[in-house]
Scaffold this motif. Structure first.
Motif, mmCIF file in Angstrom:
data_model
loop_
_atom_site.group_PDB
_atom_site.id
_atom_site.type_symbol
_atom_site.label_atom_id
_atom_site.label_comp_id
_atom_site.label_asym_id
_atom_site.label_seq_id
_atom_site.Cartn_x
_atom_site.Cartn_y
_atom_site.Cartn_z
ATOM 1 N N ARG A 154 46.504 49.919 55.991
ATOM 2 C CA ARG A 154 47.384 48.937 55.342
ATOM 3 C C ARG A 154 47.476 47.627 56.129
ATOM 4 O O ARG A 154 48.550 47.074 56.307
ATOM 5 C CB ARG A 154 48.772 49.519 55.122
ATOM 6 N N LEU A 155 46.328 47.169 56.588
ATOM 7 C CA LEU A 155 46.248 45.878 57.277
ATOM 8 C C LEU A 155 45.675 44.846 56.324
ATOM 9 O O LEU A 155 44.855 45.161 55.463
ATOM 10 C CB LEU A 155 45.346 45.989 58.515
ATOM 11 N N ALA A 156 46.102 43.612 56.489
ATOM 12 C CA ALA A 156 45.593 42.526 55.660
ATOM 13 C C ALA A 156 44.145 42.239 56.035
ATOM 14 O O ALA A 156 43.738 42.459 57.182
ATOM 15 C CB ALA A 156 46.438 41.277 55.863
ATOM 16 N N PRO A 157 43.346 41.741 55.097
ATOM 17 C CA PRO A 157 41.974 41.388 55.454
ATOM 18 C C PRO A 157 41.975 40.291 56.521
ATOM 19 O O PRO A 157 42.773 39.361 56.448
ATOM 20 C CB PRO A 157 41.370 40.867 54.152
ATOM 21 N N PRO A 158 41.117 40.421 57.525
ATOM 22 C CA PRO A 158 41.111 39.400 58.573
ATOM 23 C C PRO A 158 40.553 38.081 58.044
ATOM 24 O O PRO A 158 39.659 38.070 57.187
ATOM 25 C CB PRO A 158 40.198 39.993 59.646
ATOM 26 N N PRO A 159 41.069 36.965 58.519
ATOM 27 C CA PRO A 159 40.508 35.682 58.079
ATOM 28 C C PRO A 159 39.095 35.500 58.615
ATOM 29 O O PRO A 159 38.647 36.232 59.510
ATOM 30 C CB PRO A 159 41.469 34.650 58.672
ATOM 31 N N SER A 185 43.938 48.901 69.946
ATOM 32 C CA SER A 185 44.248 49.028 71.363
ATOM 33 C C SER A 185 45.376 50.043 71.489
ATOM 34 O O SER A 185 46.541 49.715 71.273
ATOM 35 C CB SER A 185 44.681 47.681 71.940
ATOM 36 N N GLY A 186 45.026 51.277 71.797
ATOM 37 C CA GLY A 186 46.029 52.334 71.818
ATOM 38 C C GLY A 186 46.492 52.612 70.408
ATOM 39 O O GLY A 186 45.711 52.917 69.526
ATOM 40 N N ARG A 187 47.795 52.469 70.145
ATOM 41 C CA ARG A 187 48.340 52.658 68.804
ATOM 42 C C ARG A 187 48.589 51.334 68.106
ATOM 43 O O ARG A 187 49.144 51.310 67.009
ATOM 44 C CB ARG A 187 49.647 53.441 68.896
ATOM 45 N N ASP A 188 48.204 50.227 68.729
ATOM 46 C CA ASP A 188 48.463 48.907 68.173
ATOM 47 C C ASP A 188 47.231 48.348 67.473
ATOM 48 O O ASP A 188 46.102 48.573 67.906
ATOM 49 C CB ASP A 188 48.877 47.924 69.274
ATOM 50 N N ALA A 189 47.468 47.603 66.401
ATOM 51 C CA ALA A 189 46.400 46.867 65.725
ATOM 52 C C ALA A 189 46.504 45.413 66.174
ATOM 53 O O ALA A 189 47.573 44.811 66.113
ATOM 54 C CB ALA A 189 46.553 46.962 64.219
ATOM 55 N N VAL A 190 45.395 44.863 66.653
ATOM 56 C CA VAL A 190 45.379 43.509 67.197
ATOM 57 C C VAL A 190 44.385 42.678 66.393
ATOM 58 O O VAL A 190 43.222 43.054 66.258
ATOM 59 C CB VAL A 190 44.965 43.528 68.691
ATOM 60 N N LEU A 191 44.851 41.570 65.843
ATOM 61 C CA LEU A 191 43.986 40.640 65.125
ATOM 62 C C LEU A 191 43.475 39.620 66.131
ATOM 63 O O LEU A 191 44.251 38.910 66.766
ATOM 64 C CB LEU A 191 44.755 39.951 63.997
ATOM 65 N N VAL A 192 42.146 39.576 66.290
ATOM 66 C CA VAL A 192 41.531 38.775 67.347
ATOM 67 C C VAL A 192 40.550 37.785 66.734
ATOM 68 O O VAL A 192 39.771 38.143 65.846
ATOM 69 C CB VAL A 192 40.777 39.700 68.346
ATOM 70 N N ARG A 193 40.587 36.550 67.215
ATOM 71 C CA ARG A 193 39.575 35.571 66.819
ATOM 72 C C ARG A 193 38.267 35.894 67.531
ATOM 73 O O ARG A 193 38.250 36.598 68.537
ATOM 74 C CB ARG A 193 40.008 34.162 67.232
ATOM 75 N N ASN A 194 37.178 35.375 67.025
ATOM 76 C CA ASN A 194 35.880 35.635 67.660
ATOM 77 C C ASN A 194 35.789 35.060 69.068
ATOM 78 O O ASN A 194 34.967 35.508 69.859
ATOM 79 C CB ASN A 194 34.747 35.086 66.792
#
Length: 114
Positions: free
Chosen positions: A79-84, A92-101
């Motif tokens: 249930r995460l939004a599509p990444p831009p 990272s562990g139990r966390d979802a991290v949105l990362v730029r290139n």
């Protein structure tokens, strides 16, 4: 003598928030000890130290310091939004991290994985 004491107190008040912010930004370390008993009667004790890190937006993401690092390709399942464009979801562990290139953290969603 009063000026010396007052200047020392003023310096302490100015420096104390800086020390606290450095302590908060430092990654926390966790020590894991594993004890195994073998059939021949020997006991093997293994100790390793892992860093737990709370990611924040704007930080530099380093996958070597991320616990259980994975690139999340099936983001809809979690249930995460599509990444831009130019970004990706990482675990990272139990966390979802949105990362730029370029490695900058855009957003962190805590406890999104079981």
């Amino acid at each position: 003598m009063k000026k010396l004491i007052l200047s020392a107190i003023a310096a302490t008040l100015v420096a104390s928030p800086m020390v606290a912010s450095v302590a908060e930004a430092a990654p926390q370390q966790r020590t894991v000890t594993t004890v195994k008993e073998r059939a021949n009667g020997r006991t093997v004790v293994t100790t390793r130290t892992t860093e737990t890190r709370g990611w924040r937006a704007g930080q530099r993401f380093d996958r070597r310091r991320a616990a259980n690092y994975r690139i999340v390709r099936d983001y809809r399942t979690y249930r995460l939004a599509p990444p831009p464009r130019g970004a990706y979801w990482a675990r990272s562990g139990r966390d979802a991290v949105l990362v730029r290139n370029n490695g900058t953290v855009i957003r962190v969603i805590q406890r999104s994985f079981r």
